[in-house]
Design an enzyme around this catalytic site. Sequence first.
Site, mmCIF file in Angstrom:
data_model
loop_
_atom_site.group_PDB
_atom_site.id
_atom_site.type_symbol
_atom_site.label_atom_id
_atom_site.label_comp_id
_atom_site.label_asym_id
_atom_site.label_seq_id
_atom_site.Cartn_x
_atom_site.Cartn_y
_atom_site.Cartn_z
ATOM 1 N N HIS B 35 0.786 -1.514 0.156
ATOM 2 C CA HIS B 35 0.307 -0.024 0.191
ATOM 3 C C HIS B 35 0.749 1.278 0.283
ATOM 4 O O HIS B 35 0.801 1.574 0.974
ATOM 5 C CB HIS B 35 -0.716 -0.187 1.190
ATOM 6 C CG HIS B 35 -2.246 -1.120 1.585
ATOM 7 N ND1 HIS B 35 -1.789 -2.294 1.480
ATOM 8 C CD2 HIS B 35 -3.361 -1.118 1.461
ATOM 9 C CE1 HIS B 35 -2.228 -3.353 1.571
ATOM 10 N NE2 HIS B 35 -3.928 -2.691 0.960
ATOM 11 N N SER B 122 -6.776 -5.603 10.342
ATOM 12 C CA SER B 122 -8.251 -5.573 10.348
ATOM 13 C C SER B 122 -8.426 -4.502 11.252
ATOM 14 O O SER B 122 -7.613 -4.436 11.826
ATOM 15 C CB SER B 122 -8.544 -6.775 11.296
ATOM 16 O OG SER B 122 -9.547 -7.266 11.482
ATOM 17 N N SER B 341 -23.271 -11.565 36.624
ATOM 18 C CA SER B 341 -24.126 -13.339 36.305
ATOM 19 C C SER B 341 -22.338 -14.023 36.329
ATOM 20 O O SER B 341 -22.480 -15.741 36.213
ATOM 21 C CB SER B 341 -24.590 -13.004 34.922
ATOM 22 O OG SER B 341 -25.541 -12.410 35.348
ATOM 23 N N GLU B 362 -18.152 -5.444 23.991
ATOM 24 C CA GLU B 362 -16.997 -7.089 23.883
ATOM 25 C C GLU B 362 -16.252 -6.728 23.050
ATOM 26 O O GLU B 362 -14.903 -7.665 23.173
ATOM 27 C CB GLU B 362 -17.866 -8.162 23.707
ATOM 28 C CG GLU B 362 -19.290 -8.717 24.027
ATOM 29 C CD GLU B 362 -20.702 -8.010 23.829
ATOM 30 O OE1 GLU B 362 -20.741 -6.962 23.012
ATOM 31 O OE2 GLU B 362 -21.086 -7.452 24.559
#
Lengths: 621, 621
Positions: B35, B122, B341, B362
């Site tokens: 690139h 990514s 939880s 997340e």
Amino acid sequence: MTATIDTTTDQFLGELGQQLRVDSVRATSGAHSGHATSSMSAADLMAVLLGRHLRYDFDWPDHPGNDHLIFSKGHASPLLYAMYKAAGAIGDEELMTFRTLGSRLEGHPTPRLPWVDVATGSLGQGLPIGVGVALAGRRLDKQPYRVWVLCGDSEMAEGSVWEAFEHAGHERLGNLTLIVDVNRLGQRGPTRHEWDLDAYARRAAAFGWHTVEVDGHDIAEIRGAYDEALAESDRPTVILARTRKGRGVRAVEDREGMHGKPVPDEEEAVAELGGVRDLRVEVERPAAATAPRRAQGVHADLPRYTVGDDVATRNAYGEALAAVGADREDVVALDGEVADSTRSQFFADRFPDRFFECYIAEQELVATAVGFQVRGWTPYVSTFAAFLTRAHDFVRMASVSRARLSLAGSHAGVAIGEDGPSQMALEDLAMFRSVHGSTVLYPCDGNQTAKLVAAMADLDGISYLRTSRGKSPVLYGPDEDFPVGGSKVLRSSPDDVLTVIGAGVTLHEALKAADSLADEGIRVRVIDLYSLKPVDAATLRRAAEDTGCLLTVEDHHPEGGLGDAVAGAFSDGGPVPRLLRLAVTVMPGSATEAEQLGAAGIDAASIAAAVRRHAAGHGTV
Amino acid sequence: MTATIDTTTDQFLGELGQQLRVDSVRATSGAHSGHATSSMSAADLMAVLLGRHLRYDFDWPDHPGNDHLIFSKGHASPLLYAMYKAAGAIGDEELMTFRTLGSRLEGHPTPRLPWVDVATGSLGQGLPIGVGVALAGRRLDKQPYRVWVLCGDSEMAEGSVWEAFEHAGHERLGNLTLIVDVNRLGQRGPTRHEWDLDAYARRAAAFGWHTVEVDGHDIAEIRGAYDEALAESDRPTVILARTRKGRGVRAVEDREGMHGKPVPDEEEAVAELGGVRDLRVEVERPAAATAPRRAQGVHADLPRYTVGDDVATRNAYGEALAAVGADREDVVALDGEVADSTRSQFFADRFPDRFFECYIAEQELVATAVGFQVRGWTPYVSTFAAFLTRAHDFVRMASVSRARLSLAGSHAGVAIGEDGPSQMALEDLAMFRSVHGSTVLYPCDGNQTAKLVAAMADLDGISYLRTSRGKSPVLYGPDEDFPVGGSKVLRSSPDDVLTVIGAGVTLHEALKAADSLADEGIRVRVIDLYSLKPVDAATLRRAAEDTGCLLTVEDHHPEGGLGDAVAGAFSDGGPVPRLLRLAVTVMPGSATEAEQLGAAGIDAASIAAAVRRHAAGHGTV
């Protein structure tokens, strides 16, 4: 009693809100589980929507003019079901089946109920999908239905929500209204912004949205906010409603530690809320609307490639998709700003009105497609296969939504070459195989790709097609058929010492290996396992019986891909052949395609070596 | 020549920018890929950073006082490598190995280079991870290092970027600077906002960031922006730099279709850029800093559960994590707003300074942990296992980053009961098994969980522990050992007709089935396969030899989980036993745990029935 009063008055709507609370309390207490307090905070918001603004024919859920109501905060399902009861869609008896075996009223809404478009419960998905529905309304259906999404405040932390804000703002979706139930409390404790409505408003406005802040328990304010949203045609509107979790019941109202459970004392709570009511709302029906035509094309004009020519399967994907788009006007394509690489650009060039650039936001990309299929469109989604992992939870939930969705991931495996591991899909087959009811396809040549792309348009559930960056020779003629669940036996003789099973790039390597081994007098069967799920168990079993050993070769990590698919075909208690597996166990770097395949031990030489070891050693390597 | 002039002057920095361009052109042209234009747009931004503001000892990459520079736009790797050359870290010869087999200079940066903290490529991951590093600086290390992140404008569409904006804004990370190279052009064409810097600034400001807009090719403006960022201690700063892609080379500058490739004419481009230079920058070194202590605890105080007591493995996770935290001060815990939880709340209660609430985001949750381990901390991440799919791409990239990361997913499978499929992890084992070099653990009782939680702290790579919502009886004493890669044989006799293999909840069902079958005179071996990866192939092989058939039972979809792990243990070409598989093939709804296990066909009764069929029919069902 059945109400005979004007059901659009604020007084009635206030009573209706209390009824929704009471029924949420009753349903959760009856089930001994579920989210009572999260339902109660949004009850007034939903009462006003149901009584005054929603346009919906509950007797005709597929009415093309119906509004869409998406409960992104799916855990508030008791509230949604209470609304259905108030609208006469379900009875009280069914309401009280909440969360029990066999009931349509699941803990979180799913399309087992005909009025539910998509399953929710994984937070931050309702708005992204709602954007897809609203975009379909504006640019595909061209119908005046509106999309209403109810979000919790906790889920505003999800990045997917901001992908959706960006998308909707950019597309100026005036037919979309987001209602945020800002009840201040998440599951564990206070949210980041608690009751700071301005914090949300600043963010939303920066993304191009119209914002309204209201007291979410003031009927008149809520009514005014919806009216304002309806009047805004050129921008999406977010209504930020300050509410109190557990509103109306002192034992739980605005208290921590009360998430996801019934109220402590049902009788007391119902009394405090004014008792059980049986108000009925005649929800206003939508104006007449025409259902869009939905062609079932014959795919007469698929591209035809000449055997022996070099064609990249990604190219065949793009060309076939354009052909399918020509045959079927229900087909739409979406891409994550890499259409020039995935080749969905070929579709975009021919059908710009049915192509959607979703930029680099893979969650919103998939969610938009889910929204499109809610409206009966047939979406094809493409990006680099590696980056579909970004949308894993959206794909997972799409299967719970019983969505029909075709996804194509390009640039599979180490074969992409120099770009290196960040761009290599080496987990995608595992991801898509594990999706409930999915179809997983991995073609090796142009004509096979074209046929599979066409077949995907008629498949139920989640379909995935894996394409390759590099070119490979066309093996099959353009008239050959490739049924989903099938395979092709490309080399076979009575003397085969083993069966090599490949797909995509490794199928070509397998053929090269087979031909060079044949020169040495070693014969192997070769199977092109282009359909990984469903898998052609019969052909594999025959190969097992004939050759005694199956060698799988895949450009993927050893777990969850081709090797596992083949082994899984023998989990019926019958005899199992010997199994050998070549897959990518190294961490790749940069190199040419050939070097990568060699370094990973999945090229023709590696296959031939494994076969020779097997032939020499009678089955052990 | 080696520069002897003042390397902090604007004139020098301008020349340095040209050198970085020239070297980016040379590296990509030499590689025939890469690139170039994306590197050239950011060259001036990086020249000023390297020459004036970065504090980094390239001879000592682990210096605890070093700044951190993260190239979120990893495709601009030629620019990064050109910077390394200018800093004297690599030579020109190595620069020209770019993208070739064996080179450390991969297409996208990875930690094969000692100065690279994390792999990128990514898009949208660099900022989220940078937030983790900066948060470590403020709240864990308490050191004055700064974090610099370079983003492209295309990746601003990723929701993960806005999760990071929210996190950093909320934490007021004044030690974090984001530089956005707004070159207007993505891969396929123009970005949504092109050169509308204000569009980005409005968004960033709404999330609590300090914003600066500059001409990204004006050295003085860039210098001023960095100075401004350094002066801002209480808010993160984003520098929005208007740049031109391919800047300096007319053939490519600000032109579409020039992404991801070398310039068309290297010689002409280098000449246009003023020729090859050999400027050297003495990057300023950081002030002395102390490396934090990194305990290697002995885990003396793990919780001890009494055999026969009912304990949920999620509870054991939380209690063990708190115990590990007491032994090792390098252990930190992060959760996605469900600590009550997942039971990471037990850790939060004891070590609030080492617990991080990441809210419902997340991707940012996992990214923050990746950032922490960059700084040598040992992070444990927890949320519902189903929602870890949201972070799949971050986990995938963490493996490319060679990160050390422990993840715990609670609420596994249909056994969660009434909440329904949106909350059920039925794909998580497939996802984590397919990650390169991962460890996948699935304990069935409290003491086993505790030992495995402790073991995770010392594992390399990505480790995953699956925990259950419901309680189950403690099977093992607190002094039993559970090596990673091991298993436990819990029932065994010379007359076993088959081996049942379970883990977690299905192990208990397997034991119940075995005991009831024993009453009928049918004996089966039972293996607790608590380590799915690595898998205990030796014990499985022995069971295969002894019993001839392996029946796997898992609370997971049939693909990629326990059944595939067992079958995969026999892919060495040796004899393979008969295989039977029970897994979740239905789409669950709401029901009790027992009803769910029954409906999915993975409870004791289903296991017993399968064994009886096998025993009667000699291996077929």
